[in-house]
Design an enzyme around this catalytic site. Structure first.
Site, short mmCIF file in Angstrom:
data_model
loop_
_atom_site.label_atom_id
_atom_site.label_comp_id
_atom_site.label_asym_id
_atom_site.label_seq_id
_atom_site.Cartn_x
_atom_site.Cartn_y
_atom_site.Cartn_z
N CYS A 51 -2.77 2.91 7.76
CA CYS A 51 -4.21 2.78 8.07
C CYS A 51 -4.36 2.68 9.34
O CYS A 51 -3.52 2.45 10.01
CB CYS A 51 -4.71 1.76 7.38
SG CYS A 51 -4.25 0.29 7.80
N CYS A 81 0.87 -1.01 0.04
CA CYS A 81 -0.03 0.07 0.05
C CYS A 81 0.91 1.49 0.07
O CYS A 81 0.24 2.24 -0.27
CB CYS A 81 -0.82 0.00 1.24
SG CYS A 81 -0.03 -0.04 2.61
N CYS A 129 -0.69 -5.07 7.35
CA CYS A 129 -0.68 -3.96 8.09
C CYS A 129 0.16 -4.39 9.69
O CYS A 129 0.94 -3.81 10.28
CB CYS A 129 -1.73 -3.31 8.56
SG CYS A 129 -2.86 -3.31 7.07
S1 FES Z 1 -3.40 -0.48 4.27
FE1 FES Z 1 -1.37 0.60 4.41
S2 FES Z 1 -0.55 -0.27 6.43
FE2 FES Z 1 -2.52 -0.75 6.57
#
Ligand code: FES
Lengths: 177, 149
Positions: free
Chosen positions: B64, B37, B107
């Protein structure tokens, strides 16, 4: 799924946006449910699932990061899976930029946001340019070292993209308030 | 996507957000990114070099809610543990504690990688220091031969 095949475009990184839009609209029209009102149930279902596939392919090919990932996926699975491919220097810079941006946001310093945005855009454009060059040489022969290089560049592009997304969020918030 | 109550709790009141001096020889810094991400996380620990116990932990995460909650949780967990104990931490424990859905596993992996690399950084610094000390101790012995020149 090969989004290039779905839209009938050559498998290459540099797609002509005009051509892409044109192909997409043509297919959309051809697959429109109105054209299948008199057709049998199975034919209707097929046209519908094809239309979904076309939409998805268009969404992928329009996006510089997703299109690159689609091309890489067609070259085979990544050897290290989802592992990090960028250097620690790169990460350090990414972290610094995110921190600076968060600080600027906090201080409501829009001119600093502007400067950081310009920096992020320059990094993005440079990586995008390198990626296009690697992909065009990959089109001749898929040398493993170059594939790895393309993967690393796509990875970098995602960090830049993430920073730019953050910039747009801050700008939207500033406009809204 | 709906976050679990555990994530929201850590997300709204993250523990241990901040920075430790990365030049301090007793501080280990782990800097990691999520290729999936494009998010980044920095996790730092301050370790007592005599006992190898983690005395303080801080993090800064640009990611996130799950990533922030994962790093907050990890910093809580490692405080008071020895670095060997901290090394046994698995992202599956984070997933369980925070009730993370499968799409958010990367994550929590980020937090596991970050603590591991912070510990590795601390160890590297300590090894370098010990190396320097040995060199200092060895120095007097080398002097007579220098005097002979
Ligand atoms: S979506 Fe990027 S760290 Fe969770």
């Amino acid at each position: 799924m090969d989004p290039f095949a779905t839209l009938g475009l050559p498998r290459r990184y540099d797609v002509d946006p005009g051509e892409l839009d044109r192909r997409y609209r043509e297919l959309q029209k051809a697959l429109h449910p109105d054209r299948y009102t008199g057709a049998g149930a199975s034919e209707r279902r097929m046209s519908l699932s094809k239309a979904v596939e076309v939409n998805e392919a268009y969404r992928v090919l329009r996006d510089d990061v997703k299109r690159a990932e689609a091309l890489l996926a067609l070259l085979g699975p990544a050897p290290g899976g989802e592992r990090e491919t960028v250097s620690s220097e790169f990460l350090m810079e990414a972290m610094e930029l995110r921190e600076a941006l968060a600080d600027a946001k906090h201080a409501r310093d829009l001119s600093q946001v502007q400067r950081l945005a310009a920096r992020a855009e320059a990094l993005w454009a440079e990586t995008r340019r390198q990626l296009a060059a690697v992909f065009s040489s990959l089109a001749q022969s898929a040398a493993p070292a170059e594939v790895a290089c393309a993967r690393a560049l796509v990875n970098q592009l995602k960090y830049h993209q993430r920073l730019l997304d953050e910039v747009s969020l801050i700008r939207e918030e500033a406009e809204a308030s | 996507m709906a976050y679990s109550k555990e994530v929201i709790e850590h997300y709204e009141q993250p523990r241990n957000v901040g920075t430790l001096d990365k030049e301090d020889p007793t501080v280990g810094t782990g800097l990691v990114g999520a290729p999936a991400c494009g998010d980044v996380m920095r996790l730092q620990i301050k370790v007592n070099p005599e006992t190898n116990v983690v005395e303080d932990a801080k993090f800064k995460t640009f990611g996130c809610g799950s990533a922030i909650a994962s790093s907050s949780l990890v910093t809580e967990w490692v405080k008071g543990k020895t670095i060997d104990e901290a090394l046994t931490l698995k992202n599956s424990q984070i997933v369980e504690e925070l009730n993370l859905p499968p799409v958010k596993i990367h994550c929590s992996v980020l937090a596991e990688d970050a603590i591991k690399s912070a510990i590795a950084d601390f160890r590297k610094k300590q090894a370098e220091r010990n190396g320097e000390r040995k060199a200092e101790n060895a120095a007097p012995a080398a002097q007579p031969s220098q005097g002979g020149k």
